[in-house]
Enzyme design. Sequence first.
Site, PDB file in Angstrom:
ATOM      1  CG  ASP A 134      -1.922  -1.088   1.253  1.00 29.04           C
ATOM      2  OD1 ASP A 134      -2.113  -1.735   0.203  1.00 29.04           O
ATOM      3  OD2 ASP A 134      -2.543  -1.305   2.310  1.00 29.04           O
ATOM      4  CG  ASP A 136       0.187   3.452   4.590  1.00 27.94           C
ATOM      5  OD1 ASP A 136      -1.023   3.205   4.375  1.00 27.94           O
ATOM      6  OD2 ASP A 136       0.998   2.588   4.958  1.00 27.94           O
TER       7      ASP A 136
END
Length: 205
Positions: A134, A136
Amino acid sequence: MSATPRPHDLVWLNHASALEDIAEPWVAQQWRAALPVVVRRDVDDQARVPVGVRGMKREQRAAGWVQARNIVRSVTPEMLVDREVLLHSPFVSQPPVQGAIALTLHRWPWGWGVTGSTGYALATEIPVLHAASDLDLLIRASQPLDREALLEWQTRVAQLPCRADTQVETPYGAFALNEWLRDGRALLKTSRGARLTATPWHREE
């Protein structure tokens, strides 16, 4: 270090013994002072800086404390989205880094940066990233931000080549941008716990 560390900053310590109140046994085996720890959100009656230690496994996270005088270097999330830093990263081909590069192509009316595993990899060049990682993101916002500009940010984030989430940092804590835009309120994470609010830029007693 003279500047006060803020949540999500990565900091390096002058010695392994500078890390205080750590209970997890794996920390002594895996962590060394050459590796940064991340500033987290907490309060301490001794005015210490709350930090978290990252282990080799995803579930290995440990909370501890350091004295500010033992911090010798600091890297903020904003420093990691300098375009030259991103383009010269050994992880430039990874989707989260490509996503960060895409966001630098637009001039945003706020400071922003990268946290989490992508931020850690960019700051240390340790290969903790993979194709499914991911991205962030963090927006620093001392004052309320324009909703239309935030919606444009969300639209661009949704088009990135990886999953990405944004936290907005206010003077009183941090909240998930998608939650606030969707519901008109969000869970604000503060140093003393979390609270649901529609006004994350206002102090609530």
